[in-house]
Design a protein around this motif. Sequence first.
Motif, short mmCIF file in Angstrom:
data_model
loop_
_atom_site.label_atom_id
_atom_site.label_comp_id
_atom_site.label_asym_id
_atom_site.label_seq_id
_atom_site.Cartn_x
_atom_site.Cartn_y
_atom_site.Cartn_z
N CYS A 187 13.12 -20.49 -16.14
CA CYS A 187 13.07 -20.71 -17.59
C CYS A 187 13.14 -22.18 -17.94
N TYR A 188 12.13 -22.93 -17.51
CA TYR A 188 12.09 -24.36 -17.72
C TYR A 188 11.68 -24.75 -19.14
N ASP A 189 11.08 -23.84 -19.87
CA ASP A 189 10.55 -24.20 -21.17
C ASP A 189 11.52 -23.83 -22.28
N GLY A 190 11.48 -24.60 -23.36
CA GLY A 190 12.38 -24.38 -24.48
C GLY A 190 12.18 -23.05 -25.16
N TRP A 191 10.98 -22.50 -25.05
CA TRP A 191 10.69 -21.23 -25.73
C TRP A 191 11.45 -20.06 -25.12
N SER A 192 12.03 -20.27 -23.96
CA SER A 192 12.80 -19.20 -23.33
C SER A 192 14.16 -18.99 -23.98
N TYR A 193 14.53 -19.89 -24.88
CA TYR A 193 15.89 -19.88 -25.42
C TYR A 193 15.88 -19.66 -26.93
N ASP A 194 16.86 -18.92 -27.37
CA ASP A 194 16.93 -18.55 -28.78
C ASP A 194 18.00 -19.30 -29.56
N TYR A 195 18.97 -19.86 -28.86
CA TYR A 195 20.09 -20.49 -29.53
C TYR A 195 20.31 -21.87 -28.93
N TRP A 196 20.57 -22.83 -29.79
CA TRP A 196 20.71 -24.22 -29.37
C TRP A 196 21.97 -24.84 -29.96
N GLY A 197 22.57 -25.73 -29.19
CA GLY A 197 23.67 -26.53 -29.70
C GLY A 197 23.17 -27.77 -30.42
N GLN A 198 24.11 -28.55 -30.93
CA GLN A 198 23.77 -29.76 -31.69
C GLN A 198 23.56 -30.98 -30.80
N GLY A 199 24.00 -30.91 -29.59
CA GLY A 199 23.76 -32.02 -28.66
C GLY A 199 24.97 -32.93 -28.51
N THR A 200 24.99 -33.61 -27.37
CA THR A 200 26.02 -34.61 -27.10
C THR A 200 25.36 -35.82 -26.45
N GLN A 201 25.75 -36.99 -26.87
CA GLN A 201 25.10 -38.22 -26.41
C GLN A 201 25.67 -38.66 -25.07
N VAL A 202 24.77 -38.98 -24.16
CA VAL A 202 25.14 -39.58 -22.87
C VAL A 202 24.48 -40.94 -22.79
N THR A 203 25.30 -41.96 -22.60
CA THR A 203 24.79 -43.33 -22.49
C THR A 203 25.24 -43.89 -21.15
N VAL A 204 24.29 -44.44 -20.41
CA VAL A 204 24.57 -44.99 -19.09
C VAL A 204 24.15 -46.45 -19.09
N SER A 205 25.11 -47.31 -18.84
CA SER A 205 24.81 -48.75 -18.81
C SER A 205 24.59 -49.20 -17.37
N SER A 206 23.72 -50.17 -17.21
CA SER A 206 23.41 -50.67 -15.85
C SER A 206 24.31 -51.82 -15.45
#
Length: 129
Positions: A110-129
């Motif tokens: 289930c790699y595609d977004g259409w396989s899913y019916d419910y979504w969260g709001q998201g969380t930010q991940v920031t990676v500094s070099s």
Amino acid sequence: QIQLVESGGGLVQAGESLRLSCAASGATLSRRVVGWFRQAPGKEREFVASITWRAATGFYADSVKGRFTVSRDNAKNTVYLQMNSLEPEDLAVYYCAASELYKDCSDSGCYDGWSYDYWGQGTQVTVSS
């Protein structure tokens, strides 16, 4: 109606780790596929990982394979994404998503977004070099 809340994002340096959580309320996650997706600035949303409900099999994008691990704790109604050896290219908003009950992704992942019916709001991940 199931609600999903992601947590665990933050700012880290390259090479460090984070663990994201996707906590569900309103319904069980235990009989649903859960996927993780991410969207970097200026880019389209992309698949990161998924975990099936029957055997808890994990599927991964090539870009994270060997560094990220998806797991689930049905007693806590939560799915996790352990992210190790983070790279600046992992910078994105990470979303979890849940399928309908009893969806079978054991062959496809289930790699595609259409396989899913419910979504969260998201969380930010920031990676500094």
